[in-house]
Design an enzyme around this catalytic site. Structure first.
Site, PDB file in Angstrom:
ATOM      1  N   ARG A 103     -47.800  -4.292 -51.753  1.00 17.85           N
ATOM      2  CA  ARG A 103     -48.527  -4.953 -52.847  1.00 17.85           C
ATOM      3  C   ARG A 103     -50.000  -4.880 -52.487  1.00 17.85           C
ATOM      4  NH1 ARG A 103     -47.430 -10.494 -56.066  1.00 17.85           N
ATOM      5  NH2 ARG A 103     -46.022  -9.005 -57.069  1.00 17.85           N
ATOM      6  N   HIS A 130     -46.833  -2.394 -62.196  1.00 19.05           N
ATOM      7  CA  HIS A 130     -45.894  -3.308 -61.518  1.00 19.05           C
ATOM      8  C   HIS A 130     -44.463  -2.866 -61.865  1.00 19.05           C
ATOM      9  CE1 HIS A 130     -44.370  -6.662 -59.455  1.00 19.05           C
ATOM     10  NE2 HIS A 130     -44.719  -7.650 -60.258  1.00 19.05           N
ATOM     11  N   GLN A 133     -41.155  -5.065 -61.440  1.00 21.45           N
ATOM     12  CA  GLN A 133     -40.953  -6.101 -62.451  1.00 21.45           C
ATOM     13  C   GLN A 133     -40.233  -5.524 -63.670  1.00 21.45           C
ATOM     14  OE1 GLN A 133     -41.879  -9.514 -62.180  1.00 21.45           O
ATOM     15  NE2 GLN A 133     -40.465  -9.587 -63.888  1.00 21.45           N
ATOM     16  N   ASP A 218     -48.296 -12.156 -70.207  1.00 22.30           N
ATOM     17  CA  ASP A 218     -48.625 -12.282 -68.778  1.00 22.30           C
ATOM     18  C   ASP A 218     -49.912 -13.105 -68.685  1.00 22.30           C
ATOM     19  OD1 ASP A 218     -48.713 -11.883 -66.010  1.00 22.30           O
ATOM     20  OD2 ASP A 218     -49.453  -9.831 -66.145  1.00 22.30           O
ATOM     21  N   CYS A 258     -43.503 -12.220 -66.537  1.00 25.07           N
ATOM     22  CA  CYS A 258     -43.174 -11.868 -65.143  1.00 25.07           C
ATOM     23  C   CYS A 258     -43.359 -13.048 -64.198  1.00 25.07           C
ATOM     24  CB  CYS A 258     -44.015 -10.675 -64.700  1.00 25.07           C
ATOM     25  SG  CYS A 258     -45.780 -10.987 -64.593  1.00 25.07           S
ATOM     26  N   ARG A 286     -35.160  -9.834 -60.209  1.00 27.60           N
ATOM     27  CA  ARG A 286     -35.962  -9.084 -59.231  1.00 27.60           C
ATOM     28  C   ARG A 286     -35.115  -8.798 -57.985  1.00 27.60           C
ATOM     29  NH1 ARG A 286     -41.515  -9.469 -59.304  1.00 27.60           N
ATOM     30  NH2 ARG A 286     -41.343  -7.912 -57.646  1.00 27.60           N
TER      31      ARG A 286
HETATM   32  N1   CP Z   1     -43.741 -11.497 -60.903  1.00 29.09           N
HETATM   33  C1   CP Z   1     -44.176 -11.383 -59.641  1.00 29.09           C
HETATM   34  O1   CP Z   1     -44.369 -10.273 -59.115  1.00 29.09           O
HETATM   35  O2   CP Z   1     -44.362 -12.569 -58.997  1.00 29.09           O
HETATM   36  P1   CP Z   1     -45.041 -12.822 -57.572  1.00 29.09           P
HETATM   37  O3   CP Z   1     -46.504 -12.542 -57.735  1.00 29.09           O
HETATM   38  O4   CP Z   1     -44.732 -14.243 -57.255  1.00 29.09           O
HETATM   39  O5   CP Z   1     -44.428 -11.867 -56.576  1.00 29.09           O
HETATM   40  N1  NVA Z   2     -50.771  -9.230 -63.893  1.00 27.18           N
HETATM   41  C1  NVA Z   2     -50.453 -10.134 -62.811  1.00 27.18           C
HETATM   42  C2  NVA Z   2     -49.012 -10.025 -62.452  1.00 27.18           C
HETATM   43  C3  NVA Z   2     -48.561 -10.974 -61.370  1.00 27.18           C
HETATM   44  C4  NVA Z   2     -47.133 -10.770 -60.962  1.00 27.18           C
HETATM   45  C5  NVA Z   2     -51.333  -9.841 -61.618  1.00 27.18           C
HETATM   46  O1  NVA Z   2     -51.571  -8.654 -61.326  1.00 27.18           O
HETATM   47  O2  NVA Z   2     -51.801 -10.777 -60.969  1.00 27.18           O
END
Ligand code: CP
Ligand code: NVA
Length: 303
Positions: A103, A130, A133, A218, A258, A286
């Site tokens: 990440r 992502h 997700q 989101d 998400c 997930r």
């Molecule tokens: N939806 C998602 O990826 O959540 P987190 O940021 O908690 O991992």
């Molecule tokens: N769009 C959000 C998704 C979090 C899971 C971000 O990138 O922070």
């Protein structure tokens, strides 16, 4: 050559369908207590340069349920945070573990990681995509409503990493995607141009949601955009998803998010617990979707 999962486009539609079906099966087996340890003794490296609740817990619990173990690596505690080059880090970590999830910020970082890695790399969120997700979201739609092919999906809000992954999903699953974003917050133009025939842009929420099958939103300010928060709050006023809005959709519409969600901003206080919402199943999925993905990338599922 290792298979990687950097965007949804790294799987063929047939492979994607196989992963989703396996995820559904793994969920059932987990509940029945009949799941096999298909990744016995394997080690998952988990690199986090941004915060996470769902991604960390689902990957760590998921690899443990498959008989392996997860190694949490935060950039603050590794040499990555002190500037060791990605190519060196990738070569070294991939020589010690069996699969890696990352990440991070720029999508080029996961691409470079994949270029130098001897084991599969999974994108667990970048600024651009992502895809993990989306595996969970597609699984959730299939479980609740069946095949998303031909359905009308509506993206409300920021043209961000999740929106980009929905554009890829529209292609992979053959659904129509309506997008309603404030001016200046549209998704990447090149991605839009490449998927024109599946996308439709709207300038107001009620029109976008009318006759929809699947509505998704989101946060208005993603990780890394903290300084833009106030400007974004102003720009996104009027983009909140409510039960009243969803009455315009088809009767069997589902709402996804998400998470994490910000009540009073992109959603109101109650809609995530309304009859429309499948967000809790979406979050749980997930776990199972990523177990199926790891099995697939490690050659345990034949397509
Ligand atoms: N939806 C998602 O990826 O959540 P987190 O940021 O908690 O991992
Ligand atoms: N769009 C959000 C998704 C979090 C899971 C971000 O990138 O922070």
């Amino acid at each position: 050559m290792a298979r990687h999962f950097l965007t949804l486009m790294d799987l063929s539609p047939n492979e994607l369908n196989t992963v989703i079906q396996r995820a559904i099966e793994l969920k059932k087996q987990h509940r029945d207590g009949t799941a096999a340890k298909t990744l016995d003794g394997k080690v998952l490296g988990m690199i986090f340069e941004k915060s996470s609740t769902r991604t960390r817990v689902s990957f760590e619990a998921g690899i443990a349920q498959l008989g392996g173990s997860g190694l949490f690596l935060s950039s603050n505690d590794t040499q990555l945070g002190r500037g060791e080059p990605i190519e060196d880090t990738s070569r070294v970590i991939s020589s010690m573990v069996d699969i890696i999830m990352i990440r991070t910020f720029g999508h080029d970082i996961v691409e470079k990681f994949a270029q130098y890695s001897s084991v599969p790399i999974i994108n667990a969120l970048t600024d651009s995509y992502h895809p993990c997700q989306l595996l969970a979201d597609i699984q959730t739609y299939v479980e609740h409503r069946g095949d998303p092919k031909g359905k009308t999906v509506v993206w409300i809000g920021d043209g961000n990493n999740m929106c980009h992954s929905y554009i890829n999903a529209a292609r992979q699953c053959d659904f129509k995607l309506r997008i309603v974003c404030p001016k200046g917050y549209e998704p990447d133009q090149a991605l839009v141009d490449a998927n024109k025939e599946r996308l439709e842009f709207f300038d107001n929420l009620p029109n976008a949601v009318t006759d929809a099958d699947w509505v998704v939103t989101d946060t208005w300010a993603s990780m890394g955009q903290e300084e833009e928060k106030q400007a974004r709050l102003d720009a996104f006023k009027g983009y909140q998803v409510t039960e009243e809005l969803l009455t315009l959709a088809n009767d069997d519409v589902v709402l996804m998010h998400c998470l994490p969600a910000y009540r009073g901003m992109e959603i109101n206080d109650t809609v995530m617990d309304s009859k429309y919402s499948v967000v809790w199943d979406e979050a749980e999925n997930r776990l199972h979707a990523q177990k199926a993905l790891m099995e697939f990338l490690m050659g345990k599922i034949s397509v």
